[in-house]
Design an enzyme around this catalytic site. Sequence first.
Site, mmCIF file in Angstrom:
data_model
loop_
_atom_site.group_PDB
_atom_site.id
_atom_site.type_symbol
_atom_site.label_atom_id
_atom_site.label_comp_id
_atom_site.label_asym_id
_atom_site.label_seq_id
_atom_site.Cartn_x
_atom_site.Cartn_y
_atom_site.Cartn_z
ATOM 1 N N ASP A 1 0.834 -1.103 -0.118
ATOM 2 C CA ASP A 1 0.083 0.047 -0.072
ATOM 3 C C ASP A 1 0.670 1.167 0.124
ATOM 4 O O ASP A 1 2.115 1.181 0.117
ATOM 5 C CB ASP A 1 -1.053 -0.222 1.311
ATOM 6 C CG ASP A 1 -1.882 1.022 1.137
ATOM 7 O OD1 ASP A 1 -2.352 1.610 -0.030
ATOM 8 O OD2 ASP A 1 -2.633 1.205 2.259
ATOM 9 N N LYS A 2 0.209 2.354 -0.133
ATOM 10 C CA LYS A 2 1.105 3.535 -0.254
ATOM 11 C C LYS A 2 0.174 4.622 0.966
ATOM 12 O O LYS A 2 -0.892 4.478 0.964
ATOM 13 C CB LYS A 2 0.697 4.455 -1.580
ATOM 14 C CG LYS A 2 1.413 5.649 -1.651
ATOM 15 C CD LYS A 2 0.677 6.929 -1.688
ATOM 16 C CE LYS A 2 -0.681 6.929 -1.888
ATOM 17 N NZ LYS A 2 -1.359 8.342 -1.679
ATOM 18 N N HIS A 3 1.033 5.569 1.673
ATOM 19 C CA HIS A 3 0.258 6.254 2.530
ATOM 20 C C HIS A 3 0.993 7.654 2.248
ATOM 21 O O HIS A 3 2.003 7.706 2.089
ATOM 22 C CB HIS A 3 0.663 5.672 4.091
ATOM 23 C CG HIS A 3 -0.141 6.788 5.063
ATOM 24 N ND1 HIS A 3 -1.638 6.695 5.249
ATOM 25 C CD2 HIS A 3 0.352 7.728 5.746
ATOM 26 C CE1 HIS A 3 -1.947 7.706 5.995
ATOM 27 N NE2 HIS A 3 -0.691 8.346 6.309
ATOM 28 N N SER A 4 0.037 8.560 2.328
ATOM 29 C CA SER A 4 0.520 10.001 2.061
ATOM 30 C C SER A 4 0.447 10.791 3.436
ATOM 31 O O SER A 4 -0.855 10.390 4.095
ATOM 32 C CB SER A 4 -0.228 10.489 0.995
ATOM 33 O OG SER A 4 -0.529 12.051 1.100
ATOM 34 N N THR B 1 -9.071 10.499 1.430
ATOM 35 C CA THR B 1 -9.671 9.596 0.513
ATOM 36 C C THR B 1 -10.925 9.038 0.922
ATOM 37 O O THR B 1 -11.664 8.846 -0.340
ATOM 38 C CB THR B 1 -8.750 8.285 0.438
ATOM 39 O OG1 THR B 1 -7.197 9.010 0.227
ATOM 40 C CG2 THR B 1 -8.914 7.379 -0.689
ATOM 41 N N ARG C 1 -3.986 14.392 21.455
ATOM 42 C CA ARG C 1 -2.972 15.093 20.822
ATOM 43 C C ARG C 1 -3.491 16.421 20.151
ATOM 44 O O ARG C 1 -2.964 17.627 20.139
ATOM 45 C CB ARG C 1 -2.400 14.405 19.588
ATOM 46 C CG ARG C 1 -1.552 13.336 20.325
ATOM 47 C CD ARG C 1 -0.857 12.347 19.121
ATOM 48 N NE ARG C 1 0.025 13.191 18.066
ATOM 49 C CZ ARG C 1 -0.055 12.438 16.909
ATOM 50 N NH1 ARG C 1 -0.673 11.346 16.696
ATOM 51 N NH2 ARG C 1 0.646 13.328 15.563
ATOM 52 N N SER D 1 1.669 6.752 14.774
ATOM 53 C CA SER D 1 0.199 6.962 14.611
ATOM 54 C C SER D 1 -0.091 6.440 13.049
ATOM 55 O O SER D 1 -0.967 5.672 12.922
ATOM 56 C CB SER D 1 -0.331 8.176 14.724
ATOM 57 O OG SER D 1 -1.460 8.676 14.247
ATOM 58 N N LYS E 1 -1.418 2.131 12.030
ATOM 59 C CA LYS E 1 -2.665 1.758 11.249
ATOM 60 C C LYS E 1 -2.445 1.227 10.059
ATOM 61 O O LYS E 1 -2.960 0.257 9.533
ATOM 62 C CB LYS E 1 -3.467 3.243 11.126
ATOM 63 C CG LYS E 1 -4.103 3.541 12.230
ATOM 64 C CD LYS E 1 -4.696 4.907 12.012
ATOM 65 C CE LYS E 1 -3.895 6.127 12.138
ATOM 66 N NZ LYS E 1 -4.244 7.348 12.309
ATOM 67 N N LYS E 2 -1.522 1.643 9.369
ATOM 68 C CA LYS E 2 -0.910 0.844 7.978
ATOM 69 C C LYS E 2 -0.565 -0.693 8.088
ATOM 70 O O LYS E 2 -0.805 -1.512 7.377
ATOM 71 C CB LYS E 2 0.037 1.785 7.500
ATOM 72 C CG LYS E 2 -0.270 3.037 6.622
ATOM 73 C CD LYS E 2 -0.985 2.445 5.552
ATOM 74 C CE LYS E 2 -2.210 3.502 5.545
ATOM 75 N NZ LYS E 2 -2.901 2.945 4.198
HETATM 76 N N1 URA Z 1 -1.877 10.918 10.066
HETATM 77 C C1 URA Z 1 -2.020 9.928 11.159
HETATM 78 O O1 URA Z 1 -2.739 9.037 11.072
HETATM 79 N N2 URA Z 1 -1.407 10.296 12.085
HETATM 80 C C2 URA Z 1 -0.668 11.562 12.455
HETATM 81 O O2 URA Z 1 -0.215 11.792 13.456
HETATM 82 C C3 URA Z 1 -0.411 12.242 11.409
HETATM 83 C C4 URA Z 1 -1.104 11.944 10.189
#
Ligand code: URA
Length: 432
Positions: A78-81, A118, A166, A181, A185-186
């Site tokens: 996968d890709k995460h931005s 997204t 936060r 963070s 999740k990824k």
């Molecule tokens: N995206 C996230 O999921 N967490 C962060 O802390 C910053 C961007």
Amino acid sequence: MKELLRRKRDGAQWTEAEIVQFVEGVTNGDVTDAQCAAFLMAACINDLTVDETASLTLAMMRNGTRLERGISSRLAVDKHSTGGVGDKVSLLLSPLAIACGLAVPMISGRGLGHTGGTVDKLESVLGLKMALSMDESKQLLREHHGFMSAATAEIAPADRRLYSLRDATGTVENVGLITASILSKKMCEGLDGLVMDVKVGKGAFMKTLDEAQRLGTSIASVAKAAGLPCTVVYTSMDTPLGQSVGNWVEMVEAEEALASYEHADPRLRRVTECLVTEMLLLANVATTETAAHAMVRSAWTSGAAHREFHAMISRQGGDWEGTLRDAQRKTVSHEVVAESSGVITVDPMAVALAVMSAGGGRLRDGDTIDPYVGVRFVLQSGDSVKPGDALAVVSGSSVEGATELQNALKRAIQIGDPKNIMPDIIDLTRPE
Ligand code: URA
């Protein structure tokens, strides 16, 4: 917990066992909001080490539901931005990567701060189901090698709680906390590889390459410690990416771009091709950059990715044609024209805030989004104009909304001398 927090306050490093205990307490409620906030502030002031960040990431990932590796017969990448303005790359990348032979389990977020999400873009398609259960996600992954879903409360629940604290305590901008963070999740996607798109510039969270590289290096180190191959690409976010900003307008741009390579925005094309190429290299689907790039180009120009885009939407209940008709019926559009001559510079932050306050994003948690609010640029940063030239078309569901957006857009597009524009792909680091 009090003793642990005292030690953190004084700059001590927590052990893996202590971090696991803390994350368990965050998840089950034994650790209070005040204690979470104290940890977050101490982590911001003293910073977390790579080992601490890796332990925090893994503990947050393990404390919720997740997909195991190997559900699809293909490798999952996968890709995460890190977030930008007009960043619709995921919408093109997922069908392209699947058409090239990868599996893409895509669990996405909603808009964060000024950046678009997204999930919000995909939810602008009528009927498209983004709240998938784990079983539905697994079935789509097994049978079709991909799905698009919104993160649920069961995925990395400790991150969900820490993230909102936060936000309330001014501790969002810490490299270790951001790393944990994002990666917690990824890593719930059961990935064999991850490509990180770290955005740099006026419309990104990281304004300078230096800041972006600190985050990119932290993500690469923690991914390595967790055994996840990860390539980090630094891309420019000094101007919106592509020709549109908004939810439905970005879906339309992504669909049209996949339908016609020649007509796709050149910057959007370059960034997307680069990121999918890196995904193929990570999975060893191709062994050289040239071969990987050729596969991506062919999946695009042959129409395979365009067909996959529509198949993905239909599989999850989306009605593309119905949304096109609905949007046409409900939207009001206005043109924004140049009032002087010169070279234009589009301020991504001003565009994002304009779209958000016209109803295209959330100003507060729980706000509802008008999916049809958006901007379609006719010209972009670096283009020359003369008075009367069309710069952009704005749209919204009401005359007042569209007029407000039209005025805000005039302020977001400056006309004057040419400014330096960063290259689209600034740098990249592959795993050793
Ligand atoms: N995206 C996230 O999921 N967490 C962060 O802390 C910053 C961007």
